[in-house]
Design an enzyme around this catalytic site. Structure first.
Site, PDB file in Angstrom:
ATOM      1  CD  GLU A  17      -2.496   1.437   2.654  1.00 42.62           C
ATOM      2  OE1 GLU A  17      -3.493   0.735   2.863  1.00 42.62           O
ATOM      3  OE2 GLU A  17      -2.049   2.278   3.468  1.00 42.62           O
ATOM      4  CB  THR A  48      -4.564   5.543   0.950  1.00 43.56           C
ATOM      5  OG1 THR A  48      -3.697   6.654   0.850  1.00 43.56           O
ATOM      6  CG2 THR A  48      -3.850   4.369   1.575  1.00 43.56           C
ATOM      7  CG  HIS A  78      -7.278   2.386  -0.826  1.00 43.39           C
ATOM      8  ND1 HIS A  78      -6.916   2.270   0.499  1.00 43.39           N
ATOM      9  CD2 HIS A  78      -6.495   1.491  -1.490  1.00 43.39           C
ATOM     10  CE1 HIS A  78      -5.968   1.359   0.635  1.00 43.39           C
ATOM     11  NE2 HIS A  78      -5.683   0.873  -0.569  1.00 43.39           N
ATOM     12  NE  ARG A 108     -17.815   4.305   8.039  1.00 44.74           N
ATOM     13  CZ  ARG A 108     -17.848   4.241   9.357  1.00 44.74           C
ATOM     14  NH1 ARG A 108     -18.882   3.692   9.976  1.00 44.74           N
ATOM     15  NH2 ARG A 108     -16.836   4.685  10.083  1.00 44.74           N
ATOM     16  CG  HIS A 149     -15.105  -0.523  12.010  1.00 41.57           C
ATOM     17  ND1 HIS A 149     -15.824   0.508  12.544  1.00 41.57           N
ATOM     18  CD2 HIS A 149     -14.333   0.013  11.037  1.00 41.57           C
ATOM     19  CE1 HIS A 149     -15.506   1.639  11.910  1.00 41.57           C
ATOM     20  NE2 HIS A 149     -14.600   1.361  10.982  1.00 41.57           N
TER      21      HIS A 149
END
Ligand code: FAD
Length: 287
Positions: A17, A48, A78, A108, A149
Protein backbone atom coordinates in the site's frame (compact mmCIF):
# COMPACT_ATOMS: atom_id res chain seq x y z
CA UNK A 1 -6.60 -8.12 -14.51
CA UNK A 2 -8.64 -8.49 -11.36
CA UNK A 3 -6.92 -8.93 -8.00
CA UNK A 4 -9.07 -11.97 -7.20
CA UNK A 5 -7.48 -13.79 -10.14
CA UNK A 6 -4.00 -13.71 -8.61
CA UNK A 7 -5.20 -15.86 -5.72
CA UNK A 8 -4.91 -19.09 -7.65
CA UNK A 9 -3.66 -21.30 -4.84
CA UNK A 10 -0.15 -21.53 -6.29
CA UNK A 11 1.55 -18.88 -4.18
CA UNK A 12 0.97 -16.51 -1.31
CA UNK A 13 0.18 -13.03 -2.61
CA UNK A 14 2.50 -10.19 -1.53
CA UNK A 15 1.21 -6.66 -2.07
CA UNK A 16 1.94 -3.09 -1.01
CA UNK A 17 0.00 0.00 0.00
CA UNK A 18 1.18 3.54 -0.77
CA UNK A 19 -0.45 6.90 -0.16
CA UNK A 20 -0.48 10.07 -2.32
CA UNK A 21 2.08 12.66 -1.20
CA UNK A 22 0.86 15.12 1.41
CA UNK A 23 -0.39 18.45 0.07
CA UNK A 24 2.91 20.38 0.19
CA UNK A 25 4.98 17.60 -1.40
CA UNK A 26 5.26 17.24 -5.15
CA UNK A 27 3.51 14.28 -6.81
CA UNK A 28 6.98 13.33 -8.14
CA UNK A 29 7.99 12.07 -4.69
CA UNK A 30 5.63 9.11 -5.08
CA UNK A 31 7.18 8.21 -8.43
CA UNK A 32 10.62 8.03 -6.82
CA UNK A 33 9.09 5.69 -4.24
CA UNK A 34 7.38 3.61 -6.93
CA UNK A 35 10.62 3.37 -8.94
CA UNK A 36 12.08 1.54 -5.96
CA UNK A 37 9.00 -0.49 -5.00
CA UNK A 38 8.69 -1.76 -8.58
CA UNK A 39 12.03 -3.61 -8.20
CA UNK A 40 10.54 -5.58 -5.30
CA UNK A 41 7.96 -7.12 -7.67
CA UNK A 42 4.82 -6.91 -5.55
CA UNK A 43 1.74 -8.70 -6.92
CA UNK A 44 -0.16 -5.41 -6.76
CA UNK A 45 0.05 -1.96 -5.20
CA UNK A 46 -2.95 -0.19 -3.70
CA UNK A 47 -3.22 3.59 -3.34
CA UNK A 48 -5.10 5.21 -0.45
CA UNK A 49 -7.77 7.84 -0.97
CA UNK A 50 -8.57 11.00 0.96
CA UNK A 51 -7.03 9.59 4.13
CA UNK A 52 -8.42 10.94 7.41
CA UNK A 53 -11.78 11.51 5.78
CA UNK A 54 -10.98 14.46 3.55
CA UNK A 55 -12.32 14.46 0.03
CA UNK A 56 -10.16 13.31 -2.78
CA UNK A 57 -8.08 15.19 -5.25
CA UNK A 58 -7.19 13.31 -8.41
CA UNK A 59 -3.89 11.94 -7.17
CA UNK A 60 -5.18 8.50 -6.14
CA UNK A 61 -6.44 7.94 -9.67
CA UNK A 62 -3.27 9.35 -11.24
CA UNK A 63 -0.99 7.16 -9.12
CA UNK A 64 -3.08 3.98 -9.48
CA UNK A 65 -3.12 4.54 -13.24
CA UNK A 66 0.66 5.06 -13.36
CA UNK A 67 1.25 1.86 -11.38
CA UNK A 68 -0.72 0.00 -14.06
CA UNK A 69 0.32 1.82 -17.21
CA UNK A 70 3.84 3.10 -16.47
CA UNK A 71 5.14 0.45 -14.06
CA UNK A 72 3.21 -2.49 -15.54
CA UNK A 73 1.98 -3.68 -12.13
CA UNK A 74 -1.53 -4.48 -11.02
CA UNK A 75 -3.04 -1.62 -9.03
CA UNK A 76 -6.05 -0.92 -6.83
CA UNK A 77 -7.45 2.52 -6.06
CA UNK A 78 -9.01 2.95 -2.61
CA UNK A 79 -12.34 4.77 -2.77
CA UNK A 80 -14.38 6.02 0.19
CA UNK A 81 -18.04 7.01 0.03
CA UNK A 82 -19.48 8.37 3.27
CA UNK A 83 -18.47 11.95 2.57
CA UNK A 84 -19.51 11.91 -1.09
CA UNK A 85 -22.70 12.06 -3.10
CA UNK A 86 -23.61 9.49 -5.74
CA UNK A 87 -22.81 12.00 -8.43
CA UNK A 88 -19.31 12.63 -7.00
CA UNK A 89 -18.61 8.91 -6.74
CA UNK A 90 -19.87 8.41 -10.30
CA UNK A 91 -17.33 10.98 -11.55
CA UNK A 92 -14.48 9.24 -9.75
CA UNK A 93 -15.53 5.84 -11.09
CA UNK A 94 -15.61 7.24 -14.61
CA UNK A 95 -12.15 8.75 -14.19
CA UNK A 96 -10.73 5.49 -12.78
CA UNK A 97 -12.24 3.49 -15.60
CA UNK A 98 -10.90 5.85 -18.28
CA UNK A 99 -7.44 5.73 -16.65
CA UNK A 100 -7.21 1.95 -16.95
CA UNK A 101 -7.49 1.21 -13.23
CA UNK A 102 -9.05 -2.25 -12.89
CA UNK A 103 -9.47 -2.68 -9.15
CA UNK A 104 -11.11 -0.70 -6.36
CA UNK A 105 -10.80 -1.13 -2.61
CA UNK A 106 -14.32 0.01 -1.69
CA UNK A 107 -14.51 1.69 1.72
CA UNK A 108 -16.97 3.58 3.82
CA UNK A 109 -14.26 6.02 4.98
CA UNK A 110 -14.12 7.85 8.28
CA UNK A 111 -16.42 10.68 9.28
CA UNK A 112 -14.84 14.15 9.13
CA UNK A 113 -15.04 15.87 12.52
CA UNK A 114 -17.67 18.66 12.54
CA UNK A 115 -18.80 17.87 8.98
CA UNK A 116 -22.12 16.10 8.41
CA UNK A 117 -21.69 13.01 6.20
CA UNK A 118 -23.56 12.97 2.90
CA UNK A 119 -26.70 10.85 2.86
CA UNK A 120 -26.12 8.69 -0.22
CA UNK A 121 -23.87 5.97 1.24
CA UNK A 122 -23.82 4.57 4.77
CA UNK A 123 -21.58 1.52 4.42
CA UNK A 124 -18.94 0.12 2.10
CA UNK A 125 -21.53 -2.43 0.97
CA UNK A 126 -23.67 0.47 -0.39
CA UNK A 127 -20.69 1.65 -2.45
CA UNK A 128 -20.12 -1.85 -3.80
CA UNK A 129 -23.79 -2.15 -4.79
CA UNK A 130 -23.56 1.24 -6.47
CA UNK A 131 -20.46 0.28 -8.49
CA UNK A 132 -22.25 -2.87 -9.68
CA UNK A 133 -25.49 -1.02 -10.43
CA UNK A 134 -23.62 1.54 -12.54
CA UNK A 135 -22.34 -1.37 -14.64
CA UNK A 136 -18.60 -0.95 -14.07
CA UNK A 137 -16.40 -4.00 -14.42
CA UNK A 138 -13.91 -3.31 -11.60
CA UNK A 139 -12.44 -6.00 -9.39
CA UNK A 140 -13.72 -5.08 -5.93
CA UNK A 141 -11.95 -5.51 -2.61
CA UNK A 142 -13.06 -4.55 0.90
CA UNK A 143 -11.53 -3.95 4.33
CA UNK A 144 -11.87 -6.25 7.33
CA UNK A 145 -11.00 -5.89 11.01
CA UNK A 146 -9.46 -8.79 12.96
CA UNK A 147 -10.12 -6.95 16.23
CA UNK A 148 -13.53 -5.64 15.12
CA UNK A 149 -14.25 -2.22 13.67
CA UNK A 150 -14.27 0.54 16.30
CA UNK A 151 -17.90 1.46 15.47
CA UNK A 152 -19.05 -2.10 15.84
CA UNK A 153 -21.13 -3.11 18.87
CA UNK A 154 -19.71 -6.64 18.92
CA UNK A 155 -17.54 -8.97 16.82
CA UNK A 156 -20.47 -11.17 15.77
CA UNK A 157 -22.33 -8.27 14.16
CA UNK A 158 -19.11 -7.04 12.59
CA UNK A 159 -18.65 -10.40 10.86
CA UNK A 160 -22.32 -10.47 9.81
CA UNK A 161 -21.77 -7.02 8.27
CA UNK A 162 -18.61 -8.26 6.58
CA UNK A 163 -20.70 -11.03 5.02
CA UNK A 164 -23.08 -8.35 3.65
CA UNK A 165 -20.07 -6.64 2.08
CA UNK A 166 -18.93 -9.86 0.42
CA UNK A 167 -22.47 -10.73 -0.68
CA UNK A 168 -22.67 -7.25 -2.24
CA UNK A 169 -19.65 -8.13 -4.39
CA UNK A 170 -16.33 -7.79 -2.50
CA UNK A 171 -14.12 -10.50 -4.00
CA UNK A 172 -11.09 -10.05 -1.77
CA UNK A 173 -10.44 -8.55 1.68
CA UNK A 174 -7.50 -6.71 3.20
CA UNK A 175 -7.22 -6.62 6.96
CA UNK A 176 -6.58 -3.75 9.30
CA UNK A 177 -3.09 -3.88 10.81
CA UNK A 178 -2.55 -6.10 13.83
CA UNK A 179 0.46 -7.10 15.94
CA UNK A 180 -0.72 -10.39 17.38
CA UNK A 181 -1.11 -13.10 14.75
CA UNK A 182 -3.35 -15.22 17.01
CA UNK A 183 -6.01 -12.52 16.74
CA UNK A 184 -5.86 -12.80 12.95
CA UNK A 185 -6.08 -16.62 12.99
CA UNK A 186 -9.14 -16.54 15.31
CA UNK A 187 -10.76 -13.94 13.10
CA UNK A 188 -10.19 -15.90 9.89
CA UNK A 189 -11.62 -19.03 11.51
CA UNK A 190 -14.81 -17.19 12.50
CA UNK A 191 -15.10 -15.52 9.12
CA UNK A 192 -14.84 -18.88 7.34
CA UNK A 193 -17.49 -20.38 9.66
CA UNK A 194 -19.71 -17.42 8.72
CA UNK A 195 -19.47 -18.59 5.09
CA UNK A 196 -17.10 -15.91 3.81
CA UNK A 197 -14.75 -17.67 1.44
CA UNK A 198 -12.98 -14.87 -0.47
CA UNK A 199 -9.19 -14.47 -0.08
CA UNK A 200 -8.11 -12.45 2.97
CA UNK A 201 -4.80 -10.63 3.01
CA UNK A 202 -3.17 -9.82 6.33
CA UNK A 203 -2.29 -6.13 6.69
CA UNK A 204 1.19 -5.73 8.16
CA UNK A 205 2.53 -2.40 9.32
CA UNK A 206 6.22 -2.29 10.23
CA UNK A 207 6.71 -0.04 13.20
CA UNK A 208 9.55 2.37 12.85
CA UNK A 209 8.97 4.85 15.63
CA UNK A 210 6.93 5.12 18.78
CA UNK A 211 4.98 8.21 17.73
CA UNK A 212 3.83 6.53 14.53
CA UNK A 213 2.51 3.51 16.37
CA UNK A 214 0.77 5.55 19.05
CA UNK A 215 -1.05 7.46 16.33
CA UNK A 216 -2.04 4.30 14.44
CA UNK A 217 -3.24 2.55 17.56
CA UNK A 218 -5.35 5.54 18.58
CA UNK A 219 -6.93 5.51 15.11
CA UNK A 220 -7.63 1.79 14.80
CA UNK A 221 -7.48 0.39 18.34
CA UNK A 222 -5.05 -2.47 17.56
CA UNK A 223 -3.94 -4.27 20.71
CA UNK A 224 -0.25 -4.45 21.51
CA UNK A 225 1.23 -7.72 22.80
CA UNK A 226 3.74 -7.43 25.64
CA UNK A 227 6.70 -8.45 23.48
CA UNK A 228 5.80 -5.53 21.24
CA UNK A 229 5.45 -2.92 24.01
CA UNK A 230 8.70 -4.19 25.55
CA UNK A 231 10.46 -3.61 22.25
CA UNK A 232 9.04 -0.09 22.01
CA UNK A 233 10.08 0.86 25.54
CA UNK A 234 13.57 -0.54 25.11
CA UNK A 235 14.32 1.24 21.83
CA UNK A 236 12.17 4.38 21.94
CA UNK A 237 15.22 6.64 22.30
CA UNK A 238 17.32 4.80 19.72
CA UNK A 239 15.72 5.38 16.29
CA UNK A 240 18.02 3.02 14.41
CA UNK A 241 17.47 0.15 16.83
CA UNK A 242 13.72 0.85 16.88
CA UNK A 243 13.62 0.70 13.08
CA UNK A 244 15.59 -2.57 12.98
CA UNK A 245 13.47 -4.11 15.72
CA UNK A 246 10.27 -2.97 13.95
CA UNK A 247 11.43 -4.56 10.70
CA UNK A 248 12.36 -7.79 12.51
CA UNK A 249 8.95 -7.87 14.22
CA UNK A 250 7.15 -7.47 10.88
CA UNK A 251 9.33 -10.17 9.29
CA UNK A 252 8.52 -12.56 12.16
CA UNK A 253 4.81 -11.87 11.76
CA UNK A 254 5.03 -12.55 8.02
CA UNK A 255 6.99 -15.80 8.42
CA UNK A 256 4.43 -17.06 10.91
CA UNK A 257 1.47 -16.00 8.74
CA UNK A 258 2.87 -17.59 5.59
CA UNK A 259 3.64 -20.81 7.50
CA UNK A 260 0.01 -20.84 8.61
CA UNK A 261 -1.11 -20.67 4.99
CA UNK A 262 -2.37 -17.07 4.87
CA UNK A 263 -3.81 -16.05 1.47
CA UNK A 264 -1.64 -12.94 1.22
CA UNK A 265 0.39 -10.25 2.95
CA UNK A 266 -0.43 -6.60 2.34
CA UNK A 267 2.46 -4.46 3.49
CA UNK A 268 1.67 -0.93 4.59
CA UNK A 269 4.86 0.57 3.13
CA UNK A 270 4.22 4.11 4.42
CA UNK A 271 5.97 5.19 1.19
CA UNK A 272 9.26 4.02 2.68
CA UNK A 273 11.06 1.91 0.07
CA UNK A 274 14.02 1.26 2.37
CA UNK A 275 11.83 -0.56 4.88
CA UNK A 276 9.80 -2.29 2.17
CA UNK A 277 13.04 -3.52 0.61
CA UNK A 278 14.48 -4.84 3.86
CA UNK A 279 11.29 -6.72 4.62
CA UNK A 280 10.81 -7.99 1.07
CA UNK A 281 14.36 -9.23 0.83
CA UNK A 282 14.02 -11.08 4.15
CA UNK A 283 10.87 -12.93 3.11
CA UNK A 284 11.09 -13.11 -0.70
CA UNK A 285 11.80 -16.86 -0.84
CA UNK A 286 8.58 -17.57 1.12
CA UNK A 287 6.38 -16.25 -1.68
P1 FAD B 1 -17.85 -0.63 6.54
O1 FAD B 1 -17.59 -1.93 5.89
O2 FAD B 1 -19.02 0.15 6.06
O3 FAD B 1 -17.98 -0.88 8.12
C1 FAD B 1 -18.05 0.20 9.03
C2 FAD B 1 -18.93 -0.18 10.21
O4 FAD B 1 -20.28 -0.36 9.76
C3 FAD B 1 -18.54 -1.49 10.89
O5 FAD B 1 -18.80 -1.34 12.27
C4 FAD B 1 -19.49 -2.51 10.28
O6 FAD B 1 -19.76 -3.60 11.18
C5 FAD B 1 -20.73 -1.68 10.01
N1 FAD B 1 -21.43 -2.14 8.79
C6 FAD B 1 -20.85 -2.43 7.58
N2 FAD B 1 -21.79 -2.76 6.68
C7 FAD B 1 -22.98 -2.69 7.32
C8 FAD B 1 -24.33 -2.91 6.90
N3 FAD B 1 -24.59 -3.27 5.63
N4 FAD B 1 -25.31 -2.73 7.83
C9 FAD B 1 -25.04 -2.34 9.10
N5 FAD B 1 -23.79 -2.11 9.54
C10 FAD B 1 -22.76 -2.28 8.66
N6 FAD B 1 -9.81 5.25 4.98
C11 FAD B 1 -9.65 6.27 4.10
O7 FAD B 1 -10.18 7.37 4.33
N7 FAD B 1 -8.90 6.12 2.95
C12 FAD B 1 -8.31 4.94 2.65
O8 FAD B 1 -7.65 4.84 1.61
C13 FAD B 1 -8.45 3.84 3.56
N8 FAD B 1 -7.89 2.64 3.30
C14 FAD B 1 -8.09 1.58 4.15
C15 FAD B 1 -7.54 0.34 3.85
C16 FAD B 1 -7.72 -0.75 4.71
C17 FAD B 1 -7.14 -2.09 4.35
C18 FAD B 1 -8.46 -0.58 5.91
C19 FAD B 1 -8.63 -1.74 6.86
C20 FAD B 1 -9.00 0.64 6.22
C21 FAD B 1 -8.84 1.73 5.34
N9 FAD B 1 -9.40 2.99 5.62
C22 FAD B 1 -9.23 4.03 4.74
C23 FAD B 1 -10.15 3.21 6.85
C24 FAD B 1 -11.66 2.94 6.67
O9 FAD B 1 -12.21 3.89 5.79
C25 FAD B 1 -12.31 3.06 8.05
O10 FAD B 1 -11.90 2.01 8.88
C26 FAD B 1 -13.80 3.23 8.07
O11 FAD B 1 -14.17 3.64 9.40
C27 FAD B 1 -14.59 1.95 7.76
O12 FAD B 1 -14.51 1.62 6.46
P2 FAD B 1 -15.11 0.21 5.93
O13 FAD B 1 -15.09 0.25 4.48
O14 FAD B 1 -14.45 -0.92 6.61
O15 FAD B 1 -16.62 0.36 6.48
Amino acid sequence: MKIKDIFNGEKTVFSFEVFPPKRDNSIDTIYKTLDELQDLKPDFISVTYGASGSLMDNSTCEIASAIRNKYGLLSAAHLTCVNSTESEVRQVLQRLSESGVENILALRGDYIPDVAPKEDFKHASDLIEFIKKEGYDFGISGACYPEGHLDSENPVDDIKNLKKKVDAGAEHLISQLFFDNRIFYDFVEKVRIAGIDVPIEAGIMPVVNKKQIERMVSLCGASLPSKFTRMMSKYENNPEAMRDAGIAYAVNQIVDLVSHGVDGIHLYTMNNPYIARRISESVRSLF
